[in-house]
Design a protein around this motif. Sequence first.
Motif, short mmCIF file in Angstrom:
data_model
loop_
_atom_site.label_atom_id
_atom_site.label_comp_id
_atom_site.label_asym_id
_atom_site.label_seq_id
_atom_site.Cartn_x
_atom_site.Cartn_y
_atom_site.Cartn_z
N LEU A 29 42.80 35.47 38.45
CA LEU A 29 43.29 34.51 39.45
C LEU A 29 44.56 33.80 38.99
CD1 LEU A 29 39.94 32.92 40.70
CD2 LEU A 29 41.43 34.50 41.94
N LYS A 30 44.77 33.72 37.69
CA LYS A 30 45.96 33.05 37.15
C LYS A 30 47.22 33.88 37.37
CE LYS A 30 43.35 30.69 33.57
NZ LYS A 30 43.06 30.61 32.13
N HIS A 31 47.09 35.18 37.56
CA HIS A 31 48.26 36.04 37.68
C HIS A 31 48.94 35.95 39.04
CE1 HIS A 31 47.56 37.68 33.77
NE2 HIS A 31 46.38 38.15 34.09
N ASP A 32 48.22 35.55 40.06
CA ASP A 32 48.79 35.31 41.39
C ASP A 32 49.55 36.51 41.95
OD1 ASP A 32 49.18 33.78 43.70
OD2 ASP A 32 51.12 33.06 42.99
N SER A 33 48.88 37.64 42.01
CA SER A 33 49.45 38.83 42.66
C SER A 33 48.35 39.49 43.48
CB SER A 33 50.00 39.82 41.63
OG SER A 33 48.95 40.42 40.90
N TYR A 34 48.77 40.32 44.41
CA TYR A 34 47.80 41.01 45.26
C TYR A 34 46.80 41.81 44.40
CZ TYR A 34 45.78 44.01 48.81
OH TYR A 34 44.90 44.67 49.63
N ALA A 35 47.33 42.55 43.43
CA ALA A 35 46.47 43.37 42.57
C ALA A 35 45.51 42.50 41.75
CB ALA A 35 47.32 44.22 41.64
#
Length: 183
Positions: free
Chosen positions: A53-59
């Motif tokens: 969740l910290k990465h904030d990308s669709y994947a």
Amino acid sequence: PRRRRQGGGSRSMFFTLLVIAPLAIGGYYAWGQYQAKKNREIKKNLDEASEQLKHDSYASYKLACAAADRVLELDPDSVAAHGYLAYAWAIRWGEHGGGDEARRKAEDHLAAAKAGNELSSHLYAAEALIKTYAGRTPEALAELEARVKDFEAKGQRSSLLSLTLGLIRMNAGNLEGARESLD
């Protein structure tokens, strides 16, 4: 003859206990090992979901959903997993164009997390995002601002809630308020 029968009964009781006691201890040990393994697996998947969740990308949101779903397979009542899923599905619905299915999943997981009666910043953020994406921005802002103030009054901070508040303020056109929240 009576004495033999009484002695035989206590002997059979002794042998019965001699067999049952190790079985009970072994069963207790096996159950404990199973629970410990299950708890380790739950923690590993919750940590993975949180990290994604910290990465904030669709994947990364897809990976977070998969990890939280694995937690729910082990513990269907996990408030943390439902909170992560509500948040991730809300983002996938509102920002990634996930459609009605994403919205339904976000709302379902939000309801399941609320039923657990535990506090979670992901739960509050998901609730605010769902209301915002549903066109109820003023309501979402008022509730989230109150929650952030309540946290601050208790000497606590939630970067996720501040970030969510900043994003909602920015989308509402309150750039100064958004900068304040994001700072």
